[in-house]
Design an enzyme around this catalytic site. Structure first.
Site, PDB file in Angstrom:
ATOM      1  N   SER A   1       0.859  -1.176   0.000  1.00 27.41           N
ATOM      2  CA  SER A   1       0.000   0.000   0.000  1.00 27.41           C
ATOM      3  C   SER A   1       0.901   1.234   0.000  1.00 27.41           C
ATOM      4  CB  SER A   1      -0.940  -0.052   1.214  1.00 27.41           C
ATOM      5  OG  SER A   1      -1.763   1.086   1.273  1.00 27.41           O
TER       6      SER A   1
ATOM      7  N   TYR B   1      -5.618   6.865  -7.019  1.00 27.74           N
ATOM      8  CA  TYR B   1      -4.532   6.128  -6.378  1.00 27.74           C
ATOM      9  C   TYR B   1      -4.874   5.874  -4.914  1.00 27.74           C
ATOM     10  CZ  TYR B   1       0.076   5.366  -4.241  1.00 27.74           C
ATOM     11  OH  TYR B   1       1.123   4.871  -3.517  1.00 27.74           O
TER      12      TYR B   1
ATOM     13  N   LYS C   1      -5.732   2.343  -2.753  1.00 25.80           N
ATOM     14  CA  LYS C   1      -5.001   1.939  -1.558  1.00 25.80           C
ATOM     15  C   LYS C   1      -5.927   1.812  -0.351  1.00 25.80           C
ATOM     16  CE  LYS C   1      -0.922   1.800  -3.486  1.00 25.80           C
ATOM     17  NZ  LYS C   1      -0.282   0.495  -3.755  1.00 25.80           N
TER      18      LYS C   1
END
Length: 301
Positions: free
Chosen positions: A155, A169, A173
């Site tokens: 992560s 993004y 995560k």
């Protein structure tokens, strides 16, 4: 009702088999090199979309190089089949493949946003689901090892809090971390399967260069250079801003330690002074906000 992830220690076999995605550069390449050179009794399946990009990883009998597109189920199945055919089992899966999508969220195209989620989230899910079955059912039967294993999902400190310009993004995560924590609490401890999110801070990889993909369009309403998205993009493009970032080799060594030290595998592990500091700062800030909302929150009965 409270549930815990597996709190029992994990003991890495001396001849453990690792499968690492995204080994063409950065953290993946450094981890593959670290295992091959510093822990040569371990075996590793180093993967990338293009097998030719794995040429920098040592060629030894304990290294298998395989092409793997994590967004393709047939490619995933072929890579896992090659792993079991060659080494007989899978002890550690490292979901590392990915890239950065940067720009104005309002201008993002559906295809580019979904492609990022397919790589970071669904690719991780599809590999991990299959790995859990292998670790539970095959490692100790035909693989000559112990039941169980470890899944490390790479992560970011950006899986704990978000910055401007990188919303998809961060979404990928956050999804990775929520899925990992839930599944970690779902698996019976006796299976000896452990899940962990690795949360690096700034790393001297291609994250802010060749692995940084700009959105296809920019939105005219966000053109002011002082707006948050443009400030973040400028900082990411400035080499000086990356001088204090950690070396990928240091991250690789720490990742091996998380698995190989013979202790409990935490659900989350920040790596880097910036990651540690900023996660702790966010924890304290959130705590303060929650204390301010306590009366309102507890009034709902």
């Amino acid at each position: 009702m409270a549930f815990e992830a597996n709190v029992k220690p994990y003991h890495l076999p001396k001849d453990a088999v690792w499968l690492v995605t995204g080994c063409s550069s950065g953290i993946g390449a450094s981890l593959a090199h670290h295992i091959a050179t510093q822990h040569p009794t371990n075996r590793i399946v180093a993967t990338a979309r293009n097998e030719a990009s794995l040429s920098g990883i040592p060629d030894t009998p304990n290294v298998l190089k395989v092409a793997l597109d994590v967004t393709s189920i047939p490619s995933i199945d072929a890579a896992l089949s090659a792993t079991l055919s060659h080494f007989g089992r899978l002890d550690v899966l490292v979901n590392n493949a990915g890239y950065t999508l940067v720009g104005d969220t309002e201008a993002a195209g559906d295809s580019e946003a979904r492609a990022l989620m397919d790589t970071y989230f669904w690719g991780m899910v599809d590999l991990s689901k299959r790995a859990i079955r292998i670790m539970r059912e095959e490692n100790s039967s035909g693989g000559g090892g112990q039941q169980g294993g470890v899944i490390l999902n790479v992560s970011s400190m950006g899986g704990y809090f978000g910055f401007p310009a990188c919303s998809f993004y961060h979404a990928s995560k956050f999804a990775m971390e929520g899925w990992t924590e839930s599944v970690a609490k779902e698996l019976p401890a006796e299976w000896n399967v452990h899940l962990c999110c690795i949360e690096p801070g700034g790393i001297k990889t291609n994250y802010a260069s060749s692995s940084m993909k700009m959105m296809e369009k920019r939105h005219p309403a966000y053109s002011d250079p002082g707006f948050p998205t443009n400030a973040v993009i400028s900082a990411m493009r400035d080499p000086a801003s990356r001088e204090s970032w950690a070396e990928p080799e240091a991250v690789a060594k720490a990742m091996w330690e998380v698995v190989g030290r013979g202790e409990r595998i935490p659900v989350r592990v920040p790596l880097g002074r910036d990651a540690w500091g900023m996660v702790m700062e966010d924890v304290e800030r959130t705590r303060g906000e929650l204390e301010g909302l306590r009366v309102l929150s507890e009034s709902v009965v």
